[in-house]
Design a protein around this motif. Structure first.
Motif, PDB file in Angstrom:
ATOM      1  N   SER A 117       0.832  -1.211   0.000  1.00 13.99           N
ATOM      2  CA  SER A 117       0.000   0.000   0.000  1.00 13.99           C
ATOM      3  C   SER A 117       0.862   1.254   0.000  1.00 13.99           C
ATOM      4  O   SER A 117       0.574   2.216  -0.722  1.00 13.99           O
ATOM      5  CB  SER A 117      -0.938   0.010   1.210  1.00 13.99           C
ATOM      6  OG  SER A 117      -1.870  -1.034   1.126  1.00 13.99           O
ATOM      7  N   LEU A 118       1.919   1.250   0.813  1.00 13.34           N
ATOM      8  CA  LEU A 118       2.820   2.402   0.848  1.00 13.34           C
ATOM      9  C   LEU A 118       3.554   2.565  -0.489  1.00 13.34           C
ATOM     10  O   LEU A 118       3.719   3.684  -0.979  1.00 13.34           O
ATOM     11  CB  LEU A 118       3.814   2.271   1.995  1.00 13.34           C
ATOM     12  CG  LEU A 118       3.223   2.421   3.396  1.00 13.34           C
ATOM     13  CD1 LEU A 118       4.256   2.060   4.455  1.00 13.34           C
ATOM     14  CD2 LEU A 118       2.685   3.828   3.611  1.00 13.34           C
ATOM     15  N   ALA A 119       3.973   1.452  -1.076  1.00 14.01           N
ATOM     16  CA  ALA A 119       4.647   1.510  -2.376  1.00 14.01           C
ATOM     17  C   ALA A 119       3.703   2.033  -3.458  1.00 14.01           C
ATOM     18  O   ALA A 119       4.095   2.866  -4.287  1.00 14.01           O
ATOM     19  CB  ALA A 119       5.185   0.134  -2.755  1.00 14.01           C
ATOM     20  N   ARG A 120       2.458   1.560  -3.452  1.00 17.10           N
ATOM     21  CA  ARG A 120       1.456   2.035  -4.428  1.00 17.10           C
ATOM     22  C   ARG A 120       1.196   3.520  -4.244  1.00 17.10           C
ATOM     23  O   ARG A 120       1.084   4.272  -5.204  1.00 17.10           O
ATOM     24  CB  ARG A 120       0.154   1.257  -4.271  1.00 17.10           C
ATOM     25  CG  ARG A 120      -0.145   0.316  -5.385  1.00 17.10           C
ATOM     26  CD  ARG A 120      -1.542  -0.285  -5.369  1.00 17.10           C
ATOM     27  NE  ARG A 120      -2.145  -0.504  -4.074  1.00 17.10           N
ATOM     28  CZ  ARG A 120      -1.929  -1.579  -3.293  1.00 17.10           C
ATOM     29  NH1 ARG A 120      -1.123  -2.529  -3.689  1.00 17.10           N
ATOM     30  NH2 ARG A 120      -2.534  -1.698  -2.133  1.00 17.10           N
ATOM     31  N   TRP A 121       1.073   3.943  -2.990  1.00 16.48           N
ATOM     32  CA  TRP A 121       0.809   5.352  -2.707  1.00 16.48           C
ATOM     33  C   TRP A 121       1.946   6.218  -3.245  1.00 16.48           C
ATOM     34  O   TRP A 121       1.708   7.197  -3.934  1.00 16.48           O
ATOM     35  CB  TRP A 121       0.625   5.580  -1.206  1.00 16.48           C
ATOM     36  CG  TRP A 121       0.276   6.999  -0.894  1.00 16.48           C
ATOM     37  CD1 TRP A 121      -0.970   7.553  -0.906  1.00 16.48           C
ATOM     38  CD2 TRP A 121       1.182   8.049  -0.579  1.00 16.48           C
ATOM     39  NE1 TRP A 121      -0.887   8.896  -0.606  1.00 16.48           N
ATOM     40  CE2 TRP A 121       0.423   9.223  -0.403  1.00 16.48           C
ATOM     41  CE3 TRP A 121       2.566   8.124  -0.435  1.00 16.48           C
ATOM     42  CZ2 TRP A 121       0.991  10.447  -0.081  1.00 16.48           C
ATOM     43  CZ3 TRP A 121       3.134   9.350  -0.109  1.00 16.48           C
ATOM     44  CH2 TRP A 121       2.359  10.489   0.061  1.00 16.48           C
ATOM     45  N   SER A 122       3.176   5.861  -2.920  1.00 13.63           N
ATOM     46  CA  SER A 122       4.340   6.636  -3.386  1.00 13.63           C
ATOM     47  C   SER A 122       4.412   6.657  -4.911  1.00 13.63           C
ATOM     48  O   SER A 122       4.596   7.709  -5.517  1.00 13.63           O
ATOM     49  CB  SER A 122       5.638   6.031  -2.845  1.00 13.63           C
ATOM     50  OG  SER A 122       5.712   6.161  -1.465  1.00 13.63           O
ATOM     51  N   SER A 123       4.258   5.491  -5.504  1.00 14.03           N
ATOM     52  CA  SER A 123       4.328   5.375  -6.958  1.00 14.03           C
ATOM     53  C   SER A 123       3.229   6.191  -7.630  1.00 14.03           C
ATOM     54  O   SER A 123       3.471   6.871  -8.627  1.00 14.03           O
ATOM     55  CB  SER A 123       4.218   3.906  -7.353  1.00 14.03           C
ATOM     56  OG  SER A 123       4.202   3.769  -8.736  1.00 14.03           O
TER      57      SER A 123
END
Length: 158
Positions: free
Chosen positions: A85-91
């Protein structure tokens, strides 16, 4: 402006954040859920993403730095949900995400990998000349992660 968002083993209900501008702390705070009952990881992660959206709207960060989740009291599927979720948010925002271990940050700031949260807070206060400022340990952790990130020699996105 850089946004830092640590997630440490104790940050199940509350998580500190810090924003840096020109290498100095521009703002810091805490986000969390006020419920005393145990909440599903999906609810906690959703709240964190909502909070990140609010912070990003206010501060327009250029990057996100965080402590890697420790996994204490979290199942593997919950950790995967959090990290993805954090990776998706940043991306999705086009932000590079930098991830550090708590031991890495504590060693750099406090001098040893098993420094307590209070020791880390005091060390970052001394380092940045912020003695006497009343912030919670979650805020000091976020400031420590941000300072560590901004002062690393090599920076490679996670």
């Amino acid at each position: 402006v850089r946004c830092c968002w640590p997630w440490t083993q104790e940050s199940v209900r509350e998580t500190g954040w810090a924003v840096f501008k020109d290498g100095a702390v521009a703002a810091s705070g805490i986000t969390g859920l006020s419920s005393r009952r145990k909440l599903e990881p999906k609810v906690r992660v959703s709240h964190m993403i909502d909070s990140l959206n609010e912070l990003a709207g206010q501060w327009s960060p250029q990057a996100m730095a965080l402590c890697e989740p420790s996994g204490i009291n979290w199942s593997m599927s919950a950790l995967v949900l959090l990290v993805s979720s954090l990776a998706r948010w940043s991306s999705g925002r086009g932000l590079p995400q930098f991830s550090y271990t708590a031991q890495e940050v504590r060693t750099a700031i406090a001098g040893h990998p098993n420094a307590s949260r209070d020791q880390l807070g005091y060390a970052i206060m001394l380092l940045l000349g912020l003695i006497g400022q009343g912030r919670s340990t979650h805020k000091w952790e976020a400031i420590a992660v941000g300072h560590y990130h901004l002062n690393r020699k090599e920076q490679a996105p996670a």
